[in-house]
Motif scaffolding. Structure first.
Motif, short mmCIF file in Angstrom:
data_model
loop_
_atom_site.label_atom_id
_atom_site.label_comp_id
_atom_site.label_asym_id
_atom_site.label_seq_id
_atom_site.Cartn_x
_atom_site.Cartn_y
_atom_site.Cartn_z
N VAL A 1 -13.63 49.01 21.56
CA VAL A 1 -14.25 47.71 21.31
C VAL A 1 -13.81 46.65 22.32
CG1 VAL A 1 -14.63 48.11 18.86
CG2 VAL A 1 -12.45 47.16 19.62
N GLY A 2 -13.08 47.05 23.35
CA GLY A 2 -12.67 46.11 24.38
C GLY A 2 -11.17 46.11 24.61
N ALA A 3 -10.73 45.27 25.54
CA ALA A 3 -9.31 45.15 25.86
C ALA A 3 -8.58 44.46 24.70
CB ALA A 3 -9.12 44.34 27.14
N PHE A 4 -7.46 45.06 24.27
CA PHE A 4 -6.73 44.55 23.11
C PHE A 4 -5.25 44.45 23.46
CE2 PHE A 4 -4.30 45.18 19.18
CZ PHE A 4 -4.85 44.18 18.39
N GLN A 5 -4.61 43.41 22.93
CA GLN A 5 -3.18 43.22 23.18
C GLN A 5 -2.50 42.59 21.98
OE1 GLN A 5 -2.28 41.03 26.74
NE2 GLN A 5 -0.08 41.35 26.58
N LEU A 6 -1.29 43.05 21.68
CA LEU A 6 -0.45 42.43 20.67
C LEU A 6 0.37 41.34 21.34
CD1 LEU A 6 0.90 45.55 18.73
CD2 LEU A 6 -0.83 43.91 17.93
N ASP B 1 -1.38 54.59 18.25
CA ASP B 1 -1.19 55.30 19.51
C ASP B 1 -0.25 54.52 20.43
OD1 ASP B 1 -2.89 57.34 18.74
OD2 ASP B 1 -4.64 56.54 19.82
N LEU B 2 -0.42 53.20 20.44
CA LEU B 2 0.42 52.35 21.30
C LEU B 2 1.88 52.43 20.88
CD1 LEU B 2 0.50 50.14 23.52
CD2 LEU B 2 0.16 48.46 21.70
N VAL B 3 2.13 52.37 19.57
CA VAL B 3 3.51 52.46 19.07
C VAL B 3 4.15 53.79 19.49
CG1 VAL B 3 4.92 52.68 17.00
CG2 VAL B 3 3.16 50.91 17.11
N LEU B 4 3.43 54.88 19.29
CA LEU B 4 3.98 56.20 19.63
C LEU B 4 4.17 56.36 21.13
CD1 LEU B 4 1.90 58.36 17.12
CD2 LEU B 4 4.32 57.76 16.95
N ASP B 5 3.32 55.71 21.92
CA ASP B 5 3.45 55.78 23.37
C ASP B 5 4.63 54.96 23.88
OD1 ASP B 5 2.42 56.48 26.06
OD2 ASP B 5 2.06 54.32 26.21
N ARG B 6 4.82 53.76 23.30
CA ARG B 6 5.87 52.86 23.79
C ARG B 6 7.23 53.13 23.15
NH1 ARG B 6 1.86 52.11 26.52
NH2 ARG B 6 1.07 50.08 27.24
N GLU C 1 6.34 43.27 25.73
CA GLU C 1 6.11 43.86 27.05
C GLU C 1 5.17 45.05 27.00
OE1 GLU C 1 7.35 42.20 29.52
OE2 GLU C 1 8.34 40.87 28.09
N TRP C 2 4.60 45.35 25.84
CA TRP C 2 3.74 46.53 25.74
C TRP C 2 2.45 46.41 26.53
CZ3 TRP C 2 4.07 48.30 19.88
CH2 TRP C 2 5.38 48.73 19.63
N GLY C 3 1.97 45.18 26.70
CA GLY C 3 0.80 44.94 27.52
C GLY C 3 -0.51 45.30 26.86
N PRO C 4 -1.62 45.03 27.54
CA PRO C 4 -2.96 45.29 26.98
C PRO C 4 -3.31 46.77 27.03
CG PRO C 4 -3.15 44.42 29.19
CD PRO C 4 -1.68 44.37 28.85
N ILE C 5 -4.21 47.18 26.13
CA ILE C 5 -4.70 48.55 26.12
C ILE C 5 -6.23 48.50 26.05
CG2 ILE C 5 -2.67 49.60 25.09
CD1 ILE C 5 -4.05 49.39 22.36
N LEU D 1 -8.86 49.55 15.58
CA LEU D 1 -7.65 48.92 16.08
C LEU D 1 -6.39 49.56 15.52
CD1 LEU D 1 -8.71 45.15 16.15
CD2 LEU D 1 -8.69 46.84 18.03
N LEU D 2 -6.43 50.00 14.26
CA LEU D 2 -5.27 50.69 13.68
C LEU D 2 -4.96 51.96 14.47
CD1 LEU D 2 -5.87 50.30 9.84
CD2 LEU D 2 -3.86 49.51 11.12
#
Length: 304
Positions: A131-136, A246-251, A123-127, A240-241
């Protein structure tokens, strides 16, 4: 947990290739491991073990089963992506075309049991990244196995992930993670709608890795590999790393550190982590490798 990672300018890492199947889900990238080196640890307070065990860890003591992937070998293949990834990145596979931005796929035994342990990676969604829109996108074995297997058989990846061979080798690895209790979520990294990397987001404090370093509650680990050769060697891994850390710390508000353990021999991968804002903390001897313990601290995020 097998892992290998690569650098921003020449990185070799754990990465899945998306294949045929019926699940609709998104994509990700991977890294490495080591063993106990308590004598090497600095008295720096940042590396001090918090002795208060989390409730979920105490609960796991009663049901813990040995993990089949108790050793890590990740590799990151860092590179700057071509804005138009080639067919090797895979955009749709299987009996019907897949939309990698679609996270509404029905639950099945082939998708990860991502409960509360990782705060819902799906549910983290795209960021937005440079280099563009990225999503796990959590892996779906039915859809993604051929792609991930192809990536694992790339010599640059297999040297650190050690998962080369027929599809059943990769399948066993993926299913061992998907059948777990949610401590690790294998993902495809989807950039601008195309899967181009493989990731494993995992609870490092609940992983065998925690036996080898002073883990803190909610430490979150990353394994990564860049799939297509055209995406390697141009700094994409570092970009990307940084974005995923950043995504991990934000979510994950309870997480104060993101950790990784690339193989110490994988200089491009170690460099990629350094370029992404991680610091080198120690050398650790893991069951399958001597690793560089890399740490990204929440407290320093505003300075990066």
């Amino acid at each position: 947990m097998s892992s290998s990672d690569g650098t921003a300018d020449a990185v070799s890492a754990l990465a899945p290739d998306i294949g045929t199947g019926t699940c609709a889900a998104p994509a990700g990238d991977g890294i490495a491991e080591g063993a106990d080196r308590s004598a090497d640890w600095s008295p720096d307070q940042e590396d001090t073990l918090d002795l208060r065990l989390p409730d979920e860890l105490l609960a796991l003591f009663e049901t813990e089963q040995p993990r089949s992937d108790d050793t890590d070998t990740d590799t990151v293949t860092g590179t700057d992506p071509d804005p138009n990834p080639d067919a090797d990145s895979g955009t749709g596979h299987g009996r019907r075309q897949q939309s990698w931005g679609d996270t509404t796929a029905p639950a099945s035994s082939l998708t990860p049991a991502d409960g509360g342990l990782l705060d819902g990676v799906a549910e983290w969604g795209p960021i937005t990244t440079p280099v563009g829109a990225f999503q796990l996108v959590p892996v779906c074995v039915e859809r993604d196995l051929p792609l991930v297997c192809r990536w694992m058989n790339d010599p640059a990846v297999s040297a650190f992930w050690e998962l080369a061979g027929p599809q059943n080798v990769t399948e066993d690895h993926l299913r061992s993670q998907l059948a777990d209790d949610g401590r690790s979520v294998p993902c495809l990294g989807v950039l601008e709608g195309a899967p181009m990397s493989y990731w494993e987001i995992y609870r490092a404090d609940l992983d065998p890795l925690a036996r080898h370093y002073p883990a803190r509650p909610h430490d979150t680990g990353i394994h990564l590999l860049i799939g297509a050769v055209t995406h390697r060697g141009r700094g994409l891994g570092s970009t990307l790393l940084r974005a995923v850390a950043d995504l991990v710390l934000d979510r994950r508000s309870a997480c104060v550190r993101v950790v990784a353990e690339p193989d110490l021999r994988n200089i491009p991968s170690v460099t990629a982590f350094l370029n992404a804002g991680f610091r080198f903390s120690a050398e650790v001897d893991l069951p399958a490798k001597r690793a560089a313990l890399m740490i990204r601290d929440r407290a320093l995020s505003d300075l990066l």
